[in-house]
Design a protein around this motif. Sequence first.
Motif, PDB file in Angstrom:
ATOM      1  N   PRO A  44      17.396   6.009  12.846  1.00 37.76           N
ATOM      2  CA  PRO A  44      16.856   5.982  11.487  1.00 37.76           C
ATOM      3  C   PRO A  44      16.136   7.284  11.157  1.00 37.76           C
ATOM      4  N   THR A  45      16.132   7.640   9.891  1.00 36.76           N
ATOM      5  CA  THR A  45      15.324   8.752   9.396  1.00 36.76           C
ATOM      6  C   THR A  45      14.432   8.190   8.303  1.00 36.76           C
ATOM      7  N   ILE A  46      13.136   8.418   8.462  1.00 32.03           N
ATOM      8  CA  ILE A  46      12.140   7.848   7.554  1.00 32.03           C
ATOM      9  C   ILE A  46      11.563   8.947   6.669  1.00 32.03           C
ATOM     10  N   VAL A  47      11.537   8.689   5.378  1.00 27.72           N
ATOM     11  CA  VAL A  47      10.906   9.610   4.437  1.00 27.72           C
ATOM     12  C   VAL A  47       9.640   8.939   3.921  1.00 27.72           C
ATOM     13  N   LEU A  48       8.502   9.579   4.164  1.00 23.72           N
ATOM     14  CA  LEU A  48       7.206   9.034   3.777  1.00 23.72           C
ATOM     15  C   LEU A  48       6.934   9.291   2.291  1.00 23.72           C
ATOM     16  N   PRO A  49       5.888   8.666   1.731  1.00 23.53           N
ATOM     17  CA  PRO A  49       5.621   8.808   0.293  1.00 23.53           C
ATOM     18  C   PRO A  49       5.379  10.244  -0.163  1.00 23.53           C
ATOM     19  N   ASP A  50       4.965  11.133   0.752  1.00 20.09           N
ATOM     20  CA  ASP A  50       4.737  12.526   0.378  1.00 20.09           C
ATOM     21  C   ASP A  50       5.941  13.414   0.640  1.00 20.09           C
ATOM     22  N   GLY A  51       7.049  12.814   1.075  1.00 20.23           N
ATOM     23  CA  GLY A  51       8.257  13.580   1.332  1.00 20.23           C
ATOM     24  C   GLY A  51       8.408  14.052   2.763  1.00 20.23           C
ATOM     25  N   GLN A  52       7.413  13.793   3.621  1.00 21.07           N
ATOM     26  CA  GLN A  52       7.550  14.160   5.034  1.00 21.07           C
ATOM     27  C   GLN A  52       8.668  13.341   5.658  1.00 21.07           C
ATOM     28  N   VAL A  53       9.460  13.991   6.500  1.00 21.91           N
ATOM     29  CA  VAL A  53      10.591  13.331   7.151  1.00 21.91           C
ATOM     30  C   VAL A  53      10.257  13.084   8.618  1.00 21.91           C
ATOM     31  N   ILE A  54      10.491  11.847   9.063  1.00 23.21           N
ATOM     32  CA  ILE A  54      10.326  11.488  10.470  1.00 23.21           C
ATOM     33  C   ILE A  54      11.684  11.076  11.001  1.00 23.21           C
ATOM     34  N   ALA A  55      12.167  11.782  11.994  1.00 24.51           N
ATOM     35  CA  ALA A  55      13.473  11.469  12.582  1.00 24.51           C
ATOM     36  C   ALA A  55      13.281  10.526  13.759  1.00 24.51           C
TER      37      ALA A  55
ATOM     38  N   ASP B  85       3.163  -0.350  14.191  1.00 23.01           N
ATOM     39  CA  ASP B  85       1.774   0.083  14.355  1.00 23.01           C
ATOM     40  C   ASP B  85       1.631   1.584  14.151  1.00 23.01           C
ATOM     41  N   LYS B  86       2.540   2.353  14.741  1.00 26.39           N
ATOM     42  CA  LYS B  86       2.473   3.807  14.635  1.00 26.39           C
ATOM     43  C   LYS B  86       2.738   4.248  13.206  1.00 26.39           C
ATOM     44  N   LEU B  87       3.670   3.570  12.556  1.00 28.80           N
ATOM     45  CA  LEU B  87       3.995   3.908  11.176  1.00 28.80           C
ATOM     46  C   LEU B  87       2.775   3.696  10.273  1.00 28.80           C
ATOM     47  N   LYS B  88       2.076   2.595  10.472  1.00 33.31           N
ATOM     48  CA  LYS B  88       0.873   2.334   9.678  1.00 33.31           C
ATOM     49  C   LYS B  88      -0.193   3.389   9.976  1.00 33.31           C
ATOM     50  N   GLU B  89      -0.318   3.766  11.233  1.00 36.99           N
ATOM     51  CA  GLU B  89      -1.305   4.779  11.612  1.00 36.99           C
ATOM     52  C   GLU B  89      -1.017   6.118  10.916  1.00 36.99           C
ATOM     53  N   ILE B  90       0.232   6.507  10.907  1.00 35.94           N
ATOM     54  CA  ILE B  90       0.627   7.760  10.248  1.00 35.94           C
ATOM     55  C   ILE B  90       0.309   7.718   8.759  1.00 35.94           C
ATOM     56  N   LEU B  91       0.659   6.615   8.129  1.00 37.75           N
ATOM     57  CA  LEU B  91       0.434   6.471   6.684  1.00 37.75           C
ATOM     58  C   LEU B  91      -1.049   6.424   6.344  1.00 37.75           C
TER      59      LEU B  91
ATOM     60  N   LYS C 129       0.831  -1.209   0.000  1.00 34.56           N
ATOM     61  CA  LYS C 129       0.000   0.000   0.000  1.00 34.56           C
ATOM     62  C   LYS C 129       0.863   1.254   0.000  1.00 34.56           C
ATOM     63  N   TYR C 130       2.013   1.168   0.654  1.00 33.33           N
ATOM     64  CA  TYR C 130       2.862   2.339   0.825  1.00 33.33           C
ATOM     65  C   TYR C 130       4.323   1.984   0.571  1.00 33.33           C
ATOM     66  N   ASN C 131       5.082   2.979   0.100  1.00 38.65           N
ATOM     67  CA  ASN C 131       6.529   2.851  -0.029  1.00 38.65           C
ATOM     68  C   ASN C 131       7.182   3.926   0.829  1.00 38.65           C
ATOM     69  N   ILE C 132       8.092   3.524   1.693  1.00 38.91           N
ATOM     70  CA  ILE C 132       8.826   4.480   2.507  1.00 38.91           C
ATOM     71  C   ILE C 132      10.327   4.280   2.290  1.00 38.91           C
ATOM     72  N   TYR C 133      11.079   5.319   2.608  1.00 38.35           N
ATOM     73  CA  TYR C 133      12.536   5.270   2.476  1.00 38.35           C
ATOM     74  C   TYR C 133      13.136   5.469   3.864  1.00 38.35           C
ATOM     75  N   VAL C 134      14.062   4.609   4.224  1.00 43.83           N
ATOM     76  CA  VAL C 134      14.661   4.665   5.556  1.00 43.83           C
ATOM     77  C   VAL C 134      16.172   4.801   5.431  1.00 43.83           C
TER      78      VAL C 134
END
Length: 234
Positions: free
Chosen positions: A207-218, A224-230, A110-115
């Motif tokens: 880790p630094t996570i970049v979401l599909p819309d370009g938002q950065v999570i440090a 579970d939280k990652l799925k909730e955010i997405l 469903k989603y692609n993220i970059y870590v």
Amino acid sequence: MKKVIVSLGLIGTLLAGYSQAGEKEILASLTAIKLPTTDVKIAPSPIKGMNIVTTSQGIFYVSDDGKYITQGPIFDISSGTPQDISASTVLNLVKTVANDAIVYKADNEKYNIYVFSDVTCGYCKKLHQEMADINKAGITVHYLAFPRQGPDSQAGKDMQSIWSSADRKAAFDNGYKGNKVPEANSVVPYVKQQYQVGREIGISGTPTIVLPDGQVIAGYVSADKLKEILDQKH
């Protein structure tokens, strides 16, 4: 003055958009606070009179006249949902190295993220241990290398060996288990390239996570939280 490299796609915008100022004023403001002025990318921001300036040490916002400079997220709240105005810039930078990521693909994607990750980072290891749950949630993970002490550190060399391996995923998993990483016979440039992109988008830790819309999570986020955010963004 050092030469500024601006992508060809921006040249027309730059020539049409800068009525009062241009590269000269922006470069002067970077120089004033001792920022590098080589390989700088300049693009207009959604804020009138401000530019998004990408440097080797992160993304900055500089006024047309070069008198004002700031760093840090600026959110557009016009839609009711805060969106970092640099998100598209971040995503475009990440995509320049995404083809060389180590990918853990979800079956029901469903989603692609970059870590951006470091095999010696404890919280990176914690995140990686949840990979089965992350993939089960429909999230495909694209790992990019960001050895915190630099690509020439031991972790950097280990990650270069991992990215040079015939089976990168097996080597990556092995590295996260704390096992010795066999030195590669030849070294690919991908780790240095990914590390540099990480620096350009302002990463300082993993880790630094970049979401599909370009938002950065440090920092670490549970599956579970990652799925909730997405899901909230979907």
